[in-house]
Design an enzyme around this catalytic site. Structure first.
Site, mmCIF file in Angstrom:
data_model
loop_
_atom_site.group_PDB
_atom_site.id
_atom_site.type_symbol
_atom_site.label_atom_id
_atom_site.label_comp_id
_atom_site.label_asym_id
_atom_site.label_seq_id
_atom_site.Cartn_x
_atom_site.Cartn_y
_atom_site.Cartn_z
ATOM 1 N N LYS A 39 0.846 -1.200 0.000
ATOM 2 C CA LYS A 39 0.000 0.000 0.000
ATOM 3 C C LYS A 39 0.882 1.251 0.000
ATOM 4 C CE LYS A 39 -3.711 -2.580 2.082
ATOM 5 N NZ LYS A 39 -4.333 -3.105 3.308
ATOM 6 N N GLN A 79 -4.791 -1.746 9.471
ATOM 7 C CA GLN A 79 -4.491 -3.031 8.849
ATOM 8 C C GLN A 79 -5.014 -4.161 9.744
ATOM 9 O OE1 GLN A 79 -3.113 -3.509 5.724
ATOM 10 N NE2 GLN A 79 -3.709 -5.628 6.115
ATOM 11 N N ASP A 104 -11.152 2.502 3.813
ATOM 12 C CA ASP A 104 -11.514 1.102 3.586
ATOM 13 C C ASP A 104 -13.017 0.917 3.389
ATOM 14 O OD1 ASP A 104 -9.720 -0.892 3.250
ATOM 15 O OD2 ASP A 104 -9.373 -1.247 5.386
#
Ligand code: NDP
Length: 288
Positions: free
Chosen positions: A52, A96, A119
């Site tokens: 990422k 994460q 997200d």
């Protein structure tokens, strides 16, 4: 032979477009920023975070990494999220997953400001998806929809079966296909006679996490088969670890109409949609 739906190529194309958009922004404005919060040393998570951050670098998004020790207290992570919510340089925040088991991940995900929820997992954004309103969309299913669009696969009136009902993939996937006018069935571990159900699908999305579970007997000839699964298995001949999906690609490819490979299918699209969401939040902030 099925057409291969090349998520990797599409991801590169979208990322190149995002990079151009960012490079052409008003020079008085700062670049977009993404904060990635990682707790502990899960090697798979570390690899995902690196991916990422590399994507951010390529595109011109500033990444702010916070790597906290595995025994970090809930309150400390919560305070960090509050800081990032108030940080003017940050447009997107990503936690994460999975987090160490002593942490309440739902409470932490829900603490992210909905307009920085890169997200797309915050209840407000999930609720917007449910209601058919604009909002930040969950990255993996949004990546699937982008692949369908790129290859002109219209879900309207199609029978879609989504295997898996997680908050991360299955549920938002079903809602996005519904919004695209498919007739959607959600299946899971308690569903009876999965092969018969899947054989009815014009569009089959597998998000189960079981290596090569779905073979050609489950597939309607000509169907679009989307493999979200990422499973690490040991290669029988070399003994080395390799990635496979939930779909038994070798048996399904000859009869499907279109299929995503693993790797190189939905995986790269997920990271790309994270970048896309960060840029979307940024544009909203600056009306750009
Ligand atoms: P979860 O474990 O949260 O959910 C799995 C789902 O599959 C559950 O709904 C479960 O049913 C269902 N399931 C499990 N076993 C069976 C079975 N034998 N038959 C039918 N249904 C079954 O996983 P995620 O949704 O987070 O991820 C799914 C897969 O996608 C994983 O391989 C993951 O690595 C991958 N993934 C890939 C991403 C990408 O970028 N390509 C991003 C995110 C995930 P039940 O609810 O009844 O338990």
């Amino acid at each position: 032979m099925a057409q291969r739906l090349d998520g990797k190529a599409l991801a590169q194309k979208i990322q190149a477009q995002l990079a151009t958009d960012i490079s052409q922004r008003d020079p008085n404005l700062r670049p977009p920023g993404l904060a990635v919060v990682m707790v502990g040393d899960n090697p798979a998570s570390a690899a995902y975070v690196r991916n990422k951050e590399r994507a951010c670098d390529r595109i011109g998004i500033t990444s702010f990494g916070s790597h906290l020790p595995a025994d970090t207290a809930q309150e400390t992570v919560a305070e960090l999220i509050d800081q990032l919510n108030n940080d003017e340089r940050v447009d997107g925040i990503l936690i994460q997953l999975p987090l160490p088991s002593h942490l309440d991940s739902v409470a932490l995900l829900n603490r992210i400001a909905p307009d920085k929820d890169a997200d797309g997992l915050h209840p407000e954004n999930m609720g917007r998806l449910m209601r058919g309103e604009a909002g930040l969309r969950s990255c993996t299913p949004a990546g699937v929809m982008a692949v369908l669009k790129e290859y002109n696969i219209d879900a309207t009136g199609q029978k879609a079966v989504v295997l898996g009902r997680s908050i991360l993939v299955g549920k938002p996937m079903a809602l996005m296909l519904l919004a695209a006018n498919a007739t959607v069935t959600m299946a899971h571990s308690r569903t009876e006679d999965l092969p018969a159900l899947c054989r009815q699908a014009d569009i089959l999305v597998a998000a189960v996490g079981r290596p090569n579970m779905i073979n050609s007997d489950w597939i309607k000839p000509g169907a679009t088969v989307i493999d979200v699964g990422i499973n690490r298995i040991e290669d029988e001949t070399s003994g080395k670890a390799r990635l496979v999906g939930d779909i038994d690609f070798a048996s399904v490819e000859p009869i499907a109409g279109a299929i995503t490979p693993v790797p190189g299918g939905i995986g790269p699209m997920t990271v790309t949609m994270l970048m896309h969401n960060t840029v979307l939040s940024y544009r909203k902030r600056f009306n750009g």
